[in-house]
Scaffold this motif. Structure first.
Motif, PDB file in Angstrom:
ATOM      1  N   ILE A   1      -4.855   5.371 -12.781  1.00 29.72           N
ATOM      2  CA  ILE A   1      -6.305   5.330 -12.588  1.00 29.72           C
ATOM      3  C   ILE A   1      -7.015   5.858 -13.838  1.00 29.72           C
ATOM      4  O   ILE A   1      -8.045   5.344 -14.249  1.00 29.72           O
TER       5      ILE A   1
ATOM      6  N   ARG B   1       2.794   9.173  -6.539  1.00 26.72           N
ATOM      7  CA  ARG B   1       1.351   9.380  -6.468  1.00 26.72           C
ATOM      8  C   ARG B   1       0.792   9.930  -7.764  1.00 26.72           C
ATOM      9  O   ARG B   1      -0.317   9.589  -8.179  1.00 26.72           O
TER      10      ARG B   1
ATOM     11  N   ARG C   1      -7.381  -0.956  -8.615  1.00 34.45           N
ATOM     12  CA  ARG C   1      -7.571   0.483  -8.805  1.00 34.45           C
ATOM     13  C   ARG C   1      -8.184   1.128  -7.578  1.00 34.45           C
ATOM     14  O   ARG C   1      -7.847   2.264  -7.229  1.00 34.45           O
TER      15      ARG C   1
ATOM     16  N   VAL D   1      -7.690   0.183  -4.580  1.00 38.40           N
ATOM     17  CA  VAL D   1      -6.608   0.285  -3.600  1.00 38.40           C
ATOM     18  C   VAL D   1      -5.682   1.442  -3.954  1.00 38.40           C
ATOM     19  O   VAL D   1      -5.244   2.203  -3.082  1.00 38.40           O
ATOM     20  N   MET D   2      -5.416   1.596  -5.233  1.00 39.51           N
ATOM     21  CA  MET D   2      -4.610   2.756  -5.648  1.00 39.51           C
ATOM     22  C   MET D   2      -5.260   4.046  -5.188  1.00 39.51           C
ATOM     23  O   MET D   2      -4.609   4.948  -4.670  1.00 39.51           O
ATOM     24  N   GLY D   3      -6.535   4.126  -5.416  1.00 42.34           N
ATOM     25  CA  GLY D   3      -7.264   5.324  -5.010  1.00 42.34           C
ATOM     26  C   GLY D   3      -7.129   5.568  -3.514  1.00 42.34           C
ATOM     27  O   GLY D   3      -6.884   6.701  -3.081  1.00 42.34           O
ATOM     28  N   GLU D   4      -7.269   4.499  -2.763  1.00 44.36           N
ATOM     29  CA  GLU D   4      -7.120   4.639  -1.328  1.00 44.36           C
ATOM     30  C   GLU D   4      -5.735   5.136  -0.940  1.00 44.36           C
ATOM     31  O   GLU D   4      -5.579   5.943  -0.024  1.00 44.36           O
ATOM     32  N   ASN D   5      -4.743   4.648  -1.609  1.00 45.82           N
ATOM     33  CA  ASN D   5      -3.392   5.079  -1.281  1.00 45.82           C
ATOM     34  C   ASN D   5      -3.173   6.556  -1.597  1.00 45.82           C
ATOM     35  O   ASN D   5      -2.437   7.239  -0.892  1.00 45.82           O
ATOM     36  N   ILE D   6      -3.822   7.010  -2.653  1.00 46.05           N
ATOM     37  CA  ILE D   6      -3.719   8.441  -2.938  1.00 46.05           C
ATOM     38  C   ILE D   6      -4.307   9.246  -1.777  1.00 46.05           C
ATOM     39  O   ILE D   6      -3.796  10.292  -1.400  1.00 46.05           O
ATOM     40  N   HIS D   7      -5.367   8.714  -1.174  1.00 46.29           N
ATOM     41  CA  HIS D   7      -5.956   9.373   0.003  1.00 46.29           C
ATOM     42  C   HIS D   7      -5.281   8.969   1.310  1.00 46.29           C
ATOM     43  O   HIS D   7      -5.844   9.162   2.381  1.00 46.29           O
ATOM     44  N   ASP D   8      -4.109   8.340   1.206  1.00 45.71           N
ATOM     45  CA  ASP D   8      -3.434   7.881   2.425  1.00 45.71           C
ATOM     46  C   ASP D   8      -4.296   6.900   3.214  1.00 45.71           C
ATOM     47  O   ASP D   8      -4.226   6.855   4.449  1.00 45.71           O
ATOM     48  N   GLY D   9      -5.094   6.159   2.535  1.00 43.97           N
ATOM     49  CA  GLY D   9      -5.913   5.145   3.207  1.00 43.97           C
ATOM     50  C   GLY D   9      -6.970   5.727   4.125  1.00 43.97           C
ATOM     51  O   GLY D   9      -7.479   5.044   5.025  1.00 43.97           O
TER      52      GLY D   9
ATOM     53  N   LYS E   1     -12.607   3.224 -11.793  1.00 44.24           N
ATOM     54  CA  LYS E   1     -12.187   3.873 -13.031  1.00 44.24           C
ATOM     55  C   LYS E   1     -11.808   5.337 -12.839  1.00 44.24           C
ATOM     56  O   LYS E   1     -10.945   5.860 -13.514  1.00 44.24           O
TER      57      LYS E   1
ATOM     58  N   ILE F   1      -1.998   0.007   7.110  1.00 44.76           N
ATOM     59  CA  ILE F   1      -3.279  -0.208   7.784  1.00 44.76           C
ATOM     60  C   ILE F   1      -3.551  -1.696   7.938  1.00 44.76           C
ATOM     61  O   ILE F   1      -3.971  -2.162   8.998  1.00 44.76           O
TER      62      ILE F   1
ATOM     63  N   SER G   1       3.969   3.421  -3.175  1.00 45.20           N
ATOM     64  CA  SER G   1       2.571   3.592  -3.594  1.00 45.20           C
ATOM     65  C   SER G   1       1.595   2.965  -2.607  1.00 45.20           C
ATOM     66  O   SER G   1       0.520   3.517  -2.369  1.00 45.20           O
TER      67      SER G   1
ATOM     68  N   ALA H   1       0.362   3.298   2.498  1.00 45.57           N
ATOM     69  CA  ALA H   1      -0.790   3.574   3.357  1.00 45.57           C
ATOM     70  C   ALA H   1      -1.620   2.326   3.626  1.00 45.57           C
ATOM     71  O   ALA H   1      -1.852   1.950   4.781  1.00 45.57           O
TER      72      ALA H   1
END
Lengths: 220, 220, 220, 220
Positions: free
Chosen positions: C124, C117, D117, D119-127, D36, C189, C182, C185
DNA sequence: AATGAATGAGCCTTCATTCAT
DNA sequence: GATGAATGAAGGCTCATTCAT
């Protein structure tokens, strides 16, 4: 204790807000605070607490603390210069004109000690913030122009020494009028406050008028 | 590595310390910082970082920031007054003595701008910290005494006007010499720096000598 | 409410402080928070509140939030690379070595999701903070060297295709192992979590080993 | 002047507004910003400043920051899935179909890095936010259905291994295509950017096609 | 005599958001 | 439908200072 200031007092004005009034309020309070404690010594909270506004509004209207400070400085200078311009000295006898200018400057500085302190603060910063204000130079040349006219008239009549420089003369008038206010505190502590009583000031005023006039007058 | 600056406050000198040298270092650095940025604008870290000492030492030697500031102020004043006393003006022709005093003051202020700035800072605080320094009043009366002797001599010879007050005269000399340094920054920004070149200063110096002497001289 | 967090809990540890322990505590908590919420999403308070320390200590030890983040990132990478180096694959049968490396990477990433993570967060930011860490490039070439040795051995024996590039191979292994963690999640879903059960992971692991080995093997 | 930036938030377009155009502008700007800098790293002001709109409008149209983020996410996913559906692979030779799908995915991800990016962000938030979007699951099953048809055809012809799972296969294709974009920054920093030149990408593309096809092909 | 570690309080500033028309 | 004004809460960070040896 911790939250008494933050939560305890709700301070929204109930009367309908006038943005210009809020801006003016902030500027007034800020001028006083910055004059009293300098830029670094003043906290935004100090300013906000003086009027019925939150700290947040200061940033809303002025961007940041320095922006507010710059605006205060700019306004202070321009109102001083404007006042100077409202003296109508052209056409007067040159010595009389000079006398009036000295007296005006002396009195004006005395009545506007906040301005004086602001300028002191700027000088401590080497004029850092004043340099950023574009309008400054232009506004200030007017006062020299005025003095130049007086000098030229005086020289033509032979009442002023030929070697008098308007810029030096302005410097001299400023020095005597400025110091009177700027160094009141330390001078009083060191030498007593007899110069700062009403009589003391009247005597000083007369003396510096005398001094300036004497210094421009040709030696016989 | 990343935090070398943060934790780095502890970077002390490795060589065995001389307590007096450390004190002197701190005072020197503090004088310069306080002069440049005022009391509020200076952080203890700023001072510590200038020399190879930890912030901790400052508190160790001076108790707190204000204690250090007071000491700086006291030292600055006493060294100024001491210099003034080293002029030996008694016995000279009164006008000559006065001329020398004006020139000395003008030059001395110019060379000690840190002192001037410190005094400006104090005036912004209404002399709050200077009031706490006991030695101040006593030290300062000496300079008036000196001037009184000159005036008395001058009046006796009929070379000085009878209504000349030594205190006013000191104020006048101070004003012109002080303002020259204190307002250099803003004056330059507003009116250009021609008064602050070598020639400009020489002319100004001559002018204020002239101005002061003229103002004490009886009108014919 | 406002002050419950600020005033309510005094959180000085009574036991004698060990600076290294405090640092380590902070780093541990920070790693977890940054991994979970990214640099921007994590507040310094979040980190301080997890351990028995004040926010202030974080700045004391790491300078600022970014300094802490950088340190977390650096430590995470170096411990990953160190683990990779502890595999002793030289001398093994090349296909066996490759198999072990794939399995190790897959398992290791799975067990170190915080690291994954963190790396996502860095991507990012376009690797903004990683670029500032000097040690990075050097550390990372080792893993390519290892793979190069395996490839060379495999090619010599005719068991690896001649056109296999170690860097591409590393990329491939990384991609499959990294994505598994990575994108857990969002993949769950979107497609259910059957791939993330124990059985699912075992099958996936076997599959990617198969896939990698297959891709290096010469076509008959 | 000083505060033009601060109060300037209100600088809206003067020309008559088309609500849909404003919405679209906001969404476009928001997608780019969220991609970004992530959800937490993006401020509403950042978005408003990119287009000629006030912050106020964002709340007006999208309720709150998270609402906007959700909409951005939803739109991004649905446009990706829509593109996937526009490939018409049914009826093609199964290996050829698979090849095209891999190539399409690889290319498409490369061209839509903002989506990656996000989607990466979402994964950091566990979706966290993706879970709240109802349309997600439904949309995504289509892509698996497509792959199932390809696999079934391939198995029927004996060209695909019998144990190939469409879901695993999708995962594999996704992993390789996603990682290529998602980890470009860190991979470049660690290992140089030779994989990200035009040639590098062409080679990688060929390699993963090869890898995927190889992995579904029955061993002889 | 000297110092490394620690800290509570406060700083300026920015945040997402709502009020009121 | 649209907007200028306003705001509570929280953000990262720095301050002068003290604890404990």
């Amino acid at each position: 204790m911790v939250n008494s200031a933050a939560v305890g007092q709700k301070r929204t004005r109930s009367w309908k807000q006038d943005p210009d009034a809020v801006r003016a309020d902030i500027l007034r309070a800020a001028k006083s605070e910055f004059a009293k404690k300098g830029l670094a010594g003043t906290s935004v909270k100090d300013i906000a607490d003086r009027i019925q506004t939150s700290r947040r509004m200061i940033f809303y209207y002025f961007g940041d603390k320095e922006g507010l400070y710059r605006k205060v400085l700019e306004d202070a200078y321009s109102s001083i210069r404007q006042a100077e311009m409202e003296l109508h000295l052209d056409g007067l006898d040159p010595l009389e004109a000079l006398k009036r200018l000295v007296e005006f400057t002396f009195d004006h500085h005395w009545r506007n000690s906040d301005f004086i302190r602001l300028v002191m603060g700027e000088n401590i910063h080497d004029g850092h913030y004043m340099k950023q204000i574009k309008s400054m130079h232009e506004t200030n040349t007017k006062v020299i122009d005025q003095l130049t006219r007086i000098c030229n008239a005086g020289k033509k009549e032979g009442r002023f020494r030929e070697d008098i420089e308007p810029l030096q003369l302005h410097w001299e008038i400023s020095a005597l009028s400025f110091f009177n206010v700027s160094n009141k505190a330390t001078f009083s502590i060191n030498f007593g406050d007899e110069l700062y009583t009403d009589e003391g000031q009247a005597a000083l005023r007369a003396r510096i008028v005398d001094c300036v006039l004497c210094s421009v007058t040709p030696k016989t």
